[in-house]
Enzyme design. Structure first.
Site, PDB file in Angstrom:
ATOM      1  N   TYR A  72       0.833  -1.218   0.000  1.00 20.84           N
ATOM      2  CA  TYR A  72       0.000   0.000   0.000  1.00 20.84           C
ATOM      3  C   TYR A  72       0.863   1.261   0.000  1.00 20.84           C
ATOM      4  CZ  TYR A  72      -4.410  -2.365   0.108  1.00 20.84           C
ATOM      5  OH  TYR A  72      -5.488  -3.116  -0.283  1.00 20.84           O
ATOM      6  N   HIS A 124     -14.694   1.625  -1.617  1.00 22.20           N
ATOM      7  CA  HIS A 124     -13.678   0.677  -1.137  1.00 22.20           C
ATOM      8  C   HIS A 124     -12.625   1.321  -0.244  1.00 22.20           C
ATOM      9  CE1 HIS A 124     -14.699  -1.804  -4.988  1.00 22.20           C
ATOM     10  NE2 HIS A 124     -15.563  -2.023  -4.018  1.00 22.20           N
ATOM     11  N   CYS A 135      -8.485   0.786  18.606  1.00 21.71           N
ATOM     12  CA  CYS A 135      -9.619   1.683  18.953  1.00 21.71           C
ATOM     13  C   CYS A 135     -10.496   1.989  17.740  1.00 21.71           C
ATOM     14  CB  CYS A 135      -9.074   2.994  19.541  1.00 21.71           C
ATOM     15  SG  CYS A 135      -8.279   4.072  18.327  1.00 21.71           S
ATOM     16  N   CYS A 164      -1.384   4.114  15.577  1.00 21.50           N
ATOM     17  CA  CYS A 164      -2.572   4.980  15.786  1.00 21.50           C
ATOM     18  C   CYS A 164      -2.143   6.244  16.544  1.00 21.50           C
ATOM     19  CB  CYS A 164      -3.613   4.217  16.605  1.00 21.50           C
ATOM     20  SG  CYS A 164      -4.988   5.247  17.157  1.00 21.50           S
ATOM     21  N   CYS A 167      -4.036   6.017  20.175  1.00 21.67           N
ATOM     22  CA  CYS A 167      -3.714   5.079  21.271  1.00 21.67           C
ATOM     23  C   CYS A 167      -2.438   4.294  21.002  1.00 21.67           C
ATOM     24  CB  CYS A 167      -4.878   4.106  21.472  1.00 21.67           C
ATOM     25  SG  CYS A 167      -4.990   2.879  20.136  1.00 21.67           S
ATOM     26  N   GLY A 204     -14.004   3.017 -16.863  1.00 21.35           N
ATOM     27  CA  GLY A 204     -12.736   2.405 -16.457  1.00 21.35           C
ATOM     28  C   GLY A 204     -12.871   1.288 -15.458  1.00 21.35           C
ATOM     29  N   SER A 206     -13.714  -3.058 -15.084  1.00 15.53           N
ATOM     30  CA  SER A 206     -13.970  -4.338 -15.758  1.00 15.53           C
ATOM     31  C   SER A 206     -15.322  -4.890 -15.326  1.00 15.53           C
ATOM     32  CB  SER A 206     -12.856  -5.330 -15.409  1.00 15.53           C
ATOM     33  OG  SER A 206     -12.806  -5.491 -13.984  1.00 15.53           O
ATOM     34  N   ASN A 230     -14.656   2.641 -22.010  1.00 10.29           N
ATOM     35  CA  ASN A 230     -13.599   1.673 -21.737  1.00 10.29           C
ATOM     36  C   ASN A 230     -12.979   1.303 -23.082  1.00 10.29           C
ATOM     37  OD1 ASN A 230     -12.129  -0.711 -20.957  1.00 10.29           O
ATOM     38  ND2 ASN A 230     -13.484  -0.861 -19.181  1.00 10.29           N
ATOM     39  N   ALA A 248     -10.632   6.877 -21.225  1.00  4.82           N
ATOM     40  CA  ALA A 248     -11.522   7.840 -20.552  1.00  4.82           C
ATOM     41  C   ALA A 248     -11.030   9.277 -20.730  1.00  4.82           C
ATOM     42  CB  ALA A 248     -11.600   7.483 -19.067  1.00  4.82           C
TER      43      ALA A 248
HETATM   44  C1  BV8 Z   1     -18.350  -8.324  -0.568  1.00  2.00           C
HETATM   45  C2  BV8 Z   1      -9.813  -2.080  -2.493  1.00  2.00           C
HETATM   46  C3  BV8 Z   1     -19.980  -9.171   0.903  1.00  2.00           C
HETATM   47  C4  BV8 Z   1      -8.546  -2.840  -2.448  1.00  2.00           C
HETATM   48  C5  BV8 Z   1     -11.216  -3.479  -3.845  1.00  2.00           C
HETATM   49  C6  BV8 Z   1     -15.884 -15.204  -2.641  1.00  2.00           C
HETATM   50  C7  BV8 Z   1     -15.653 -14.847  -1.318  1.00  2.00           C
HETATM   51  C8  BV8 Z   1     -15.893 -13.576  -0.848  1.00  2.00           C
HETATM   52  C9  BV8 Z   1     -16.382 -12.615  -1.705  1.00  2.00           C
HETATM   53  C10 BV8 Z   1     -16.598 -13.000  -3.015  1.00  2.00           C
HETATM   54  C11 BV8 Z   1     -16.376 -14.257  -3.501  1.00  2.00           C
HETATM   55  N1  BV8 Z   1     -16.681 -14.286  -4.824  1.00  2.00           N
HETATM   56  C12 BV8 Z   1     -17.103 -13.072  -5.206  1.00  2.00           C
HETATM   57  C13 BV8 Z   1     -17.064 -12.297  -4.104  1.00  2.00           C
HETATM   58  C14 BV8 Z   1     -17.403 -10.942  -4.043  1.00  2.00           C
HETATM   59  C15 BV8 Z   1     -16.107 -10.142  -4.236  1.00  2.00           C
HETATM   60  C16 BV8 Z   1     -15.877 -10.033  -5.729  1.00  2.00           C
HETATM   61  O1  BV8 Z   1     -16.633  -9.386  -6.399  1.00  2.00           O
HETATM   62  N2  BV8 Z   1     -14.828 -10.702  -6.227  1.00  2.00           N
HETATM   63  C17 BV8 Z   1     -14.559 -10.656  -7.651  1.00  2.00           C
HETATM   64  C18 BV8 Z   1     -13.056 -10.577  -7.881  1.00  2.00           C
HETATM   65  C19 BV8 Z   1     -15.183 -11.902  -8.276  1.00  2.00           C
HETATM   66  N3  BV8 Z   1     -16.405  -8.873  -3.656  1.00  2.00           N
HETATM   67  C20 BV8 Z   1     -16.063  -8.644  -2.401  1.00  2.00           C
HETATM   68  O2  BV8 Z   1     -15.406  -9.391  -1.700  1.00  2.00           O
HETATM   69  C21 BV8 Z   1     -16.598  -7.336  -1.863  1.00  2.00           C
HETATM   70  N4  BV8 Z   1     -17.258  -7.568  -0.635  1.00  2.00           N
HETATM   71  O3  BV8 Z   1     -18.800  -8.939  -1.494  1.00  2.00           O
HETATM   72  O4  BV8 Z   1     -18.906  -8.330   0.699  1.00  2.00           O
HETATM   73  C22 BV8 Z   1     -19.353 -10.497   1.238  1.00  2.00           C
HETATM   74  C23 BV8 Z   1     -18.598 -10.596   2.377  1.00  2.00           C
HETATM   75  C24 BV8 Z   1     -18.078 -11.838   2.697  1.00  2.00           C
HETATM   76  C25 BV8 Z   1     -18.307 -12.943   1.877  1.00  2.00           C
HETATM   77  C26 BV8 Z   1     -19.060 -12.799   0.694  1.00  2.00           C
HETATM   78  C27 BV8 Z   1     -19.587 -11.575   0.371  1.00  2.00           C
HETATM   79  C28 BV8 Z   1     -15.469  -6.373  -1.602  1.00  2.00           C
HETATM   80  C29 BV8 Z   1     -14.851  -5.984  -2.894  1.00  2.00           C
HETATM   81  C30 BV8 Z   1     -13.889  -4.835  -2.633  1.00  2.00           C
HETATM   82  C31 BV8 Z   1     -12.480  -5.304  -2.882  1.00  2.00           C
HETATM   83  N5  BV8 Z   1     -11.582  -4.157  -2.810  1.00  2.00           N
HETATM   84  N6  BV8 Z   1     -10.455  -2.400  -3.752  1.00  2.00           N
HETATM   85  C32 BV8 Z   1      -7.447  -2.027  -3.052  1.00  2.00           C
HETATM   86  O5  BV8 Z   1      -7.686  -1.156  -3.922  1.00  2.00           O
HETATM   87  O6  BV8 Z   1      -6.306  -2.314  -2.649  1.00  2.00           O
HETATM   88  S1  BV8 Z   1     -11.761  -3.916  -5.356  1.00  2.00           S
HETATM   89  C33 BV8 Z   1     -10.619  -3.506  -6.531  1.00  2.00           C
HETATM   90  O7  BV8 Z   1     -11.158  -3.978  -7.749  1.00  2.00           O
HETATM   91  C34 BV8 Z   1     -10.390  -2.028  -6.769  1.00  2.00           C
HETATM   92  O8  BV8 Z   1     -11.197  -1.199  -5.970  1.00  2.00           O
HETATM   93  C35 BV8 Z   1     -10.805  -1.862  -8.211  1.00  2.00           C
HETATM   94  O9  BV8 Z   1     -11.252  -0.589  -8.494  1.00  2.00           O
HETATM   95  C36 BV8 Z   1     -11.869  -2.863  -8.250  1.00  2.00           C
HETATM   96  C37 BV8 Z   1     -12.517  -3.252  -9.503  1.00  2.00           C
HETATM   97  O10 BV8 Z   1     -11.557  -3.419 -10.445  1.00  2.00           O
HETATM   98  P1  BV8 Z   1     -11.566  -2.315 -11.602  1.00  2.00           P
HETATM   99  O11 BV8 Z   1     -11.610  -0.973 -10.988  1.00  2.00           O
HETATM  100  O12 BV8 Z   1     -12.644  -2.647 -12.557  1.00  2.00           O
HETATM  101  O13 BV8 Z   1     -10.150  -2.514 -12.175  1.00  2.00           O
HETATM  102  P2  BV8 Z   1      -9.714  -3.602 -13.266  1.00  2.00           P
HETATM  103  O14 BV8 Z   1      -8.230  -3.605 -13.306  1.00  2.00           O
HETATM  104  O15 BV8 Z   1     -10.465  -4.880 -13.025  1.00  2.00           O
HETATM  105  O16 BV8 Z   1     -10.276  -3.004 -14.648  1.00  2.00           O
HETATM  106  C38 BV8 Z   1      -9.748  -1.804 -15.158  1.00  2.00           C
HETATM  107  C39 BV8 Z   1     -10.584  -1.461 -16.352  1.00  2.00           C
HETATM  108  O17 BV8 Z   1     -10.129  -0.208 -16.855  1.00  2.00           O
HETATM  109  C40 BV8 Z   1     -10.450  -2.462 -17.483  1.00  2.00           C
HETATM  110  O18 BV8 Z   1     -11.747  -2.781 -17.977  1.00  2.00           O
HETATM  111  C41 BV8 Z   1      -9.651  -1.709 -18.539  1.00  2.00           C
HETATM  112  O19 BV8 Z   1     -10.040  -2.061 -19.865  1.00  2.00           O
HETATM  113  C42 BV8 Z   1     -10.061  -0.311 -18.259  1.00  2.00           C
HETATM  114  N7  BV8 Z   1      -9.104   0.716 -18.687  1.00  2.00           N
HETATM  115  C43 BV8 Z   1      -7.766   0.619 -18.817  1.00  2.00           C
HETATM  116  N8  BV8 Z   1      -7.278   1.812 -19.251  1.00  2.00           N
HETATM  117  C44 BV8 Z   1      -8.336   2.659 -19.366  1.00  2.00           C
HETATM  118  C45 BV8 Z   1      -9.500   1.966 -19.012  1.00  2.00           C
HETATM  119  N9  BV8 Z   1     -10.729   2.524 -19.024  1.00  2.00           N
HETATM  120  C46 BV8 Z   1     -10.811   3.814 -19.423  1.00  2.00           C
HETATM  121  N10 BV8 Z   1      -9.730   4.557 -19.780  1.00  2.00           N
HETATM  122  C47 BV8 Z   1      -8.491   4.004 -19.762  1.00  2.00           C
HETATM  123  N11 BV8 Z   1      -7.422   4.738 -20.133  1.00  2.00           N
HETATM  124 ZN    ZN Z   2      -6.121   3.529  18.239  1.00  2.00          ZN
END
Ligand code: BV8
Ligand code: ZN
Length: 264
Positions: A72, A124, A135, A164, A167, A204, A206, A230, A248
């Site tokens: 990070y 997110h 805390c 933190c 604390c 932007g 997927s 996209n 974009a």
């Molecule tokens: C949830 C923070 C309820 C991190 C992120 C099994 C177990 C548990 C959960 C799941 C499971 N199966 C499915 C799930 C749900 C899971 C999920 O959806 N998984 C996916 C992978 C299948 N979701 C979760 O876990 C969410 N919580 O469901 O809670 C729950 C709870 C417990 C159990 C079950 C359910 C939480 C999801 C949040 C994860 N955290 N971000 C960090 O950033 O470090 S998500 C992460 O992916 C980023 O935020 C990112 O933004 C996001 C989505 O990806 P994209 O933004 O779309 O990025 P990507 O690279 O994929 O695509 C880029 C696009 O841009 C492409 O299309 C490309 O063509 C395009 N592009 C490129 N250049 C350009 C462009 N477009 C325009 N202009 C350009 N120049």
């Molecule tokens: Zn604290």
């Protein structure tokens, strides 16, 4: 891009604003790609051989908090060195131009805010904040030059994980990881914006990550229309009303200008 899909889509934007209707935007990592920030699933979405999905999980943090913190801090260094691009600025201009606009982002980089967007719904979390494991307090991380600046690529790897300020407890990134539920308030705001949107701009992303990607279906179910920007086809391309193919930074300013919004 001059094809008539853009003009039709621009007409829908223009009409929504003329009717004092609602416009929403859902952005993903692609909106920051032209600022030099690696996307999640693009080829460059790797760090020290790890994929983002392997690091952005509670299990990865449990196993090796320092490694996840370093990832990070490395990303934060990239973000702090990056500049908002024309797409971020176009969305800030749209917010100034039309009261009924809500920007929802999956991104954690804070570039929308740096481009001037004031009302940003962060689904997110935010890479510039850490949350105390003792805390629960969330606090902004120190800026570079405060001694604890982010790890620059290959520079500082001895950094301590942030403590933190309240604390002195250990902290985690204030980010929603895979398998974690989204914060209630932002999710409610995002869902309400998508449900009432006459037009949803999907920029932007997927559309692979839920529940964020489900906002597209919320707008469609509510009778709204969806404009995808996209360079590639996505999981949502078949469902959207207009799929505008291109970066974009080019397509969004062109679309908004054709819709009557002067670019930033
Ligand atoms: C949830 C923070 C309820 C991190 C992120 C099994 C177990 C548990 C959960 C799941 C499971 N199966 C499915 C799930 C749900 C899971 C999920 O959806 N998984 C996916 C992978 C299948 N979701 C979760 O876990 C969410 N919580 O469901 O809670 C729950 C709870 C417990 C159990 C079950 C359910 C939480 C999801 C949040 C994860 N955290 N971000 C960090 O950033 O470090 S998500 C992460 O992916 C980023 O935020 C990112 O933004 C996001 C989505 O990806 P994209 O933004 O779309 O990025 P990507 O690279 O994929 O695509 C880029 C696009 O841009 C492409 O299309 C490309 O063509 C395009 N592009 C490129 N250049 C350009 C462009 N477009 C325009 N202009 C350009 N120049
Ligand atoms: Zn604290």
């Amino acid at each position: 891009m001059t094809d008539n899909r853009l003009n039709e889509a621009a007409q829908a934007v223009r009409q929504a604003m003329a009717d004092d209707g609602w416009i929403a935007a859902l952005t993903g990592a692609g909106v920051s790609a032209e600022s030099g920030i690696p996307t999640f699933r693009g080829a460059e979405g790797l760090w020290r051989g790890f994929r983002a999905e392997e690091l952005a999980t509670p299990e990865a943090f449990q196993r090796d908090p320092d490694n996840v913190w370093q990832w990070y801090m490395w990303r934060r260094g990239l973000v702090l060195d990056a500049q908002p691009n024309a797409a971020h600025k176009a969305l800030a201009a749209l917010e100034r131009h039309h009261r009924g606009f809500t920007l929802v982002t999956q991104n954690v980089d804070g570039l929308h805010q740096r481009a001037g967007s004031e009302r940003v719904v962060e689904l997110h979390g935010n890479i510039h904040h850490a949350r105390c494991l003792q805390c629960g307090r969330a606090a902004r991380l120190p800026e570079p030059g405060d001694g604890d600046g982010p790890v620059r690529d290959g520079e500082r790897t001895d950094m301590e994980t942030p403590r933190c300020p309240q604390c002195d407890g250990s902290t985690r990134p204030h980010i929603v990881w895979f398998g974690e539920t989204l914060p209630q308030q932002p999710w409610r705001q995002a869902h309400a914006a998508a449900a009432s949107a006459d037009v949803l701009l999907v920029i932007g992303t997927s559309a692979a990550v839920y529940p964020a990607a489900g906002l597209i279906d919320v707008t469609l179910a509510g009778g709204g229309r969806v404009i995808e920007i996209n360079p590639q086809a996505t999981d949502a391309s078949e469902r959207v009303t207009w799929a505008l193919r291109g970066p974009a930074g080019d397509v969004l300013p062109e679309l908004l200008q054709a819709g009557g919004v002067a670019p930033a």
